[in-house]
Design a protein around this motif. Structure first.
Motif, PDB file in Angstrom:
ATOM      1  N   SER A 176       0.836  -1.210   0.000  1.00 23.27           N
ATOM      2  CA  SER A 176       0.000   0.000   0.000  1.00 23.27           C
ATOM      3  C   SER A 176       0.867   1.255   0.000  1.00 23.27           C
ATOM      4  O   SER A 176       2.068   1.204   0.318  1.00 23.27           O
ATOM      5  N   GLY A 177       0.231   2.364  -0.329  1.00 24.50           N
ATOM      6  CA  GLY A 177       0.916   3.649  -0.254  1.00 24.50           C
ATOM      7  C   GLY A 177       1.227   4.013   1.187  1.00 24.50           C
ATOM      8  O   GLY A 177       2.275   4.591   1.485  1.00 24.50           O
ATOM      9  N   THR A 178       0.331   3.658   2.081  1.00 23.93           N
ATOM     10  CA  THR A 178       0.548   3.944   3.506  1.00 23.93           C
ATOM     11  C   THR A 178       1.799   3.219   4.010  1.00 23.93           C
ATOM     12  O   THR A 178       2.625   3.811   4.724  1.00 23.93           O
ATOM     13  N   ILE A 184       4.840   5.102   2.878  1.00 28.89           N
ATOM     14  CA  ILE A 184       5.141   6.292   3.686  1.00 28.89           C
ATOM     15  C   ILE A 184       5.778   5.864   5.003  1.00 28.89           C
ATOM     16  O   ILE A 184       6.773   6.442   5.456  1.00 28.89           O
ATOM     17  N   THR A 224      -4.562  17.080   3.039  1.00 25.79           N
ATOM     18  CA  THR A 224      -4.260  15.796   2.427  1.00 25.79           C
ATOM     19  C   THR A 224      -5.201  14.735   2.972  1.00 25.79           C
ATOM     20  O   THR A 224      -6.005  14.988   3.871  1.00 25.79           O
ATOM     21  N   TYR A 225      -5.057  13.536   2.423  1.00 24.97           N
ATOM     22  CA  TYR A 225      -5.748  12.364   2.954  1.00 24.97           C
ATOM     23  C   TYR A 225      -4.949  11.865   4.165  1.00 24.97           C
ATOM     24  O   TYR A 225      -3.721  11.963   4.192  1.00 24.97           O
ATOM     25  N   ALA A 268      -3.825   9.213   5.226  1.00 27.12           N
ATOM     26  CA  ALA A 268      -2.748   8.224   5.054  1.00 27.12           C
ATOM     27  C   ALA A 268      -1.374   8.875   4.991  1.00 27.12           C
ATOM     28  O   ALA A 268      -0.364   8.237   5.305  1.00 27.12           O
ATOM     29  N   THR A 269      -1.312  10.157   4.608  1.00 32.23           N
ATOM     30  CA  THR A 269      -0.035  10.868   4.593  1.00 32.23           C
ATOM     31  C   THR A 269       0.512  11.002   6.009  1.00 32.23           C
ATOM     32  O   THR A 269       1.714  10.876   6.233  1.00 32.23           O
ATOM     33  N   VAL A 277       2.808  16.887  -0.452  1.00 29.68           N
ATOM     34  CA  VAL A 277       1.845  16.073  -1.197  1.00 29.68           C
ATOM     35  C   VAL A 277       1.503  16.764  -2.523  1.00 29.68           C
ATOM     36  O   VAL A 277       1.373  17.995  -2.561  1.00 29.68           O
ATOM     37  N   ASP A 294       4.731  12.687  -1.176  1.00 24.27           N
ATOM     38  CA  ASP A 294       3.565  11.821  -1.288  1.00 24.27           C
ATOM     39  C   ASP A 294       2.936  12.071  -2.662  1.00 24.27           C
ATOM     40  O   ASP A 294       2.158  13.017  -2.835  1.00 24.27           O
ATOM     41  N   ALA A 345       1.072   9.833  -4.107  1.00 22.19           N
ATOM     42  CA  ALA A 345       0.080   8.747  -4.190  1.00 22.19           C
ATOM     43  C   ALA A 345      -0.964   9.016  -5.269  1.00 22.19           C
ATOM     44  O   ALA A 345      -1.421   8.099  -5.934  1.00 22.19           O
ATOM     45  N   GLU A 346      -1.336  10.295  -5.425  1.00 21.65           N
ATOM     46  CA  GLU A 346      -2.395  10.652  -6.376  1.00 21.65           C
ATOM     47  C   GLU A 346      -1.828  11.189  -7.684  1.00 21.65           C
ATOM     48  O   GLU A 346      -2.586  11.631  -8.544  1.00 21.65           O
ATOM     49  N   SER A 353       0.571   5.292  -4.853  1.00 18.79           N
ATOM     50  CA  SER A 353      -0.454   4.334  -4.408  1.00 18.79           C
ATOM     51  C   SER A 353      -1.166   3.732  -5.615  1.00 18.79           C
ATOM     52  O   SER A 353      -1.407   4.423  -6.607  1.00 18.79           O
ATOM     53  N   ASN A 396      -4.064   1.999  -4.946  1.00 19.29           N
ATOM     54  CA  ASN A 396      -5.352   1.793  -4.308  1.00 19.29           C
ATOM     55  C   ASN A 396      -6.467   1.803  -5.364  1.00 19.29           C
ATOM     56  O   ASN A 396      -6.276   2.289  -6.467  1.00 19.29           O
ATOM     57  N   LYS A 449      -7.209   5.022  -7.539  1.00 21.02           N
ATOM     58  CA  LYS A 449      -6.110   5.829  -8.078  1.00 21.02           C
ATOM     59  C   LYS A 449      -6.032   5.697  -9.606  1.00 21.02           C
ATOM     60  O   LYS A 449      -6.767   4.913 -10.202  1.00 21.02           O
ATOM     61  N   GLY A 466      -2.235  -1.526  -3.261  1.00 25.39           N
ATOM     62  CA  GLY A 466      -0.804  -1.613  -3.524  1.00 25.39           C
ATOM     63  C   GLY A 466      -0.177  -0.238  -3.478  1.00 25.39           C
ATOM     64  O   GLY A 466      -0.875   0.775  -3.437  1.00 25.39           O
TER      65      GLY A 466
HETATM   66  C1  LIG Z   1      -4.348   7.028  -1.483  1.00 24.23           C
HETATM   67  C2  LIG Z   1      -3.423   7.916  -0.751  1.00 24.23           C
HETATM   68  C3  LIG Z   1      -2.438   7.442   0.128  1.00 24.23           C
HETATM   69  C4  LIG Z   1      -2.362   6.037   0.622  1.00 24.23           C
HETATM   70  O1  LIG Z   1      -2.370   5.048  -0.250  1.00 24.23           O
HETATM   71  P1  LIG Z   1      -2.971   3.596   0.137  1.00 24.23           P
HETATM   72  O2  LIG Z   1      -2.428   2.792  -0.986  1.00 24.23           O
HETATM   73  O3  LIG Z   1      -4.443   3.728   0.154  1.00 24.23           O
HETATM   74  O4  LIG Z   1      -2.403   3.195   1.450  1.00 24.23           O
HETATM   75  C5  LIG Z   1      -1.542   8.336   0.683  1.00 24.23           C
HETATM   76  N1  LIG Z   1      -1.630   9.649   0.446  1.00 24.23           N
HETATM   77  C6  LIG Z   1      -2.566  10.158  -0.364  1.00 24.23           C
HETATM   78  C7  LIG Z   1      -2.583  11.625  -0.593  1.00 24.23           C
HETATM   79  C8  LIG Z   1      -3.512   9.324  -0.967  1.00 24.23           C
HETATM   80  O5  LIG Z   1      -4.477   9.850  -1.723  1.00 24.23           O
END
Ligand SMILES: *Cc1c(COP(=O)(O)O)cnc(C)c1O
Length: 371
Positions: free
Chosen positions: A51-53, A56, A77-78, A80-81, A129, A155, A157-158, A179, A181, A184, A191
């Motif tokens: 995962s992206g989490t 990080i 941000t979301y 997860a950051t 981010v 980050d 991720a997006e 990410s 996810n 995405k 992942g």
């Molecule tokens: C989706 C997302 C993540 C985390 O990714 P996961 O794969 O869902 O753990 C982290 N930061 C941001 C900004 C995201 O949008």
């Protein structure tokens, strides 16, 4: 002749039946990593993770962030950051957004660093981010990181495929995160990936993501590891998905143009746009902010009208510094991200939005204008 290999603990669920040749699955993680390395830039290294989490979290481990350290983090941000900062028992220091990209404001970043240093503690890392695919002001942020000698974690991720001055997001900092996810721009259902800059780093990230097993014929562990590696089945999806990345970016950028055409004549509605030609967004999600006094309708009005027609939209992220879980954290800013949260909306931005979908969306917006 050599006989068939007897495995230690093979499953009676026959994966060979599902995948013609299960053994060929074993190399998909490496293939996926190689594709990502080629896509991002020749000289970065990538480790695919679950995962992206996780990515990080491992980046913070790589940066030696530990208990009571301070980590600077973009507030808008979301979650997860920011959560992995807490996993390391460190302290997040939140920075507000600037108006051009909605990402970390370099002015408040500098202020925060100087204030923390004057209070006797230099932040251990900066997490910036590229929200909704829009690249952050990387020139300024990298310069500040260099000036105070603080490493940067991006980050992205997006923002897979987004670029600043022609360079891919995720490759500017000491580490970068992607990410995959479900929602995405490309997905492996779940992942992520951690981008680093050297083979040694890559080796250590793989070591930490596979329970930190020492190089011994038996199971020996001298430090704490994690089970963060990606499954080869998901990596196989990733290899396949990489072929669609370019098309998906094209579709999402077209969505953005579609919304720009709709909203340009509507006073009081502002679209998140690239500030100038240095910025190239994958436009993962198209976002607007609505001044209801001028537009005559609010973000929530629009969300509900869309919902009535079975069309999903979503509020912008609620900033971290006003989240109950982070309420005691320090924050530097002018509350702009709170305004974004109050007025903003993410619009349907899928890579498979059809002309019919667009017509339905346009109709709802048109109806709201008349009311
Ligand atoms: C989706 C997302 C993540 C985390 O990714 P996961 O794969 O869902 O753990 C982290 N930061 C941001 C900004 C995201 O949008």
């Amino acid at each position: 002749m050599k006989q068939n290999k007897i495995l230690l603990s093979s499953s009676n669920f026959d994966l060979d039946l599902v995948f013609q040749d299960f053994n060929s699955l074993y190399s998909y993680k490496e293939k996926f990593e190689h594709k990502l390395e080629t896509e991002l830039k020749e000289d970065v290294k990538v480790v695919a993770l679950n995962s992206g989490t996780s990515a990080i979290h491992l980046a913070l481990k790589m940066l030696n962030v530990t208990k009571d350290d301070e980590v600077i983090c973009q507030s808008f941000t979301y979650v997860a950051t920011a959560f992995p900062i807490l996993y390391q028992l460190a302290k997040p220091i939140f920075i507000d957004s600037e108006k051009d990209t909605w990402n970390m404001c370099p002015i408040f970043l500098k202020k925060a660093i100087e204030d923390r240093i004057s209070k006797g503690k230099k932040p251990k890392a900066i997490i910036v981010v590229h929200l909704y695919g829009m690249p952050a002001k990387m020139d300024e942020i990298i310069l500040i990181g260099k000036k105070y000698n603080i490493p940067i974690l991006e980050d992205a991720a997006e923002a897979l495929g987004s670029k600043f001055k022609g360079l891919k997001c995720g490759t500017f900092g000491d580490y970068g995160v992607i990410s995959f996810n479900e929602n995405k721009i490309i997905t492996t259902s779940s992942g992520g990936a951690l981008i680093c800059r050297s083979d040694e780093d890559k080796k250590r990230i793989i070591f930490l993501s596979t329970q930190a097993k020492d190089d011994t014929p038996f199971y020996n562990h001298s430090e704490i590891g994690f089970n963060y590696r990606i499954s080869n089945i998901l990596a196989m999806l990733g290899v396949e998905q990489m072929n669609s990345l370019e098309d998906n970016i094209t579709y999402r950028r077209k969505n953005n143009e579609f919304y720009e055409n709709i909203f340009t004549p509507i006073k009081g509605v502002k679209l998140l746009k690239e500030p100038n030609s240095q910025y190239y967004s994958n436009h993962w999600l198209t976002c607007i902010i609505i001044d209801s006094n001028i537009a005559g309708f609010s973000n929530e009005d629009l969300r509900l009208e869309l919902l009535k027609e079975n069309i999903e939209s979503r509020h912008l992220w609620k900033p971290m510094h006003i989240q109950p879980v982070f309420i005691d954290s320090d924050y530097y800013g002018d509350h702009y991200s709170e305004e974004l949260f109050k007025k903003g909306l993410c619009l349907p931005s899928g890579s498979n939005l059809t002309q019919n979908d667009r017509n339905r969306i346009e109709e709802v917006i048109h109806k709201l204008r008349i009311i």
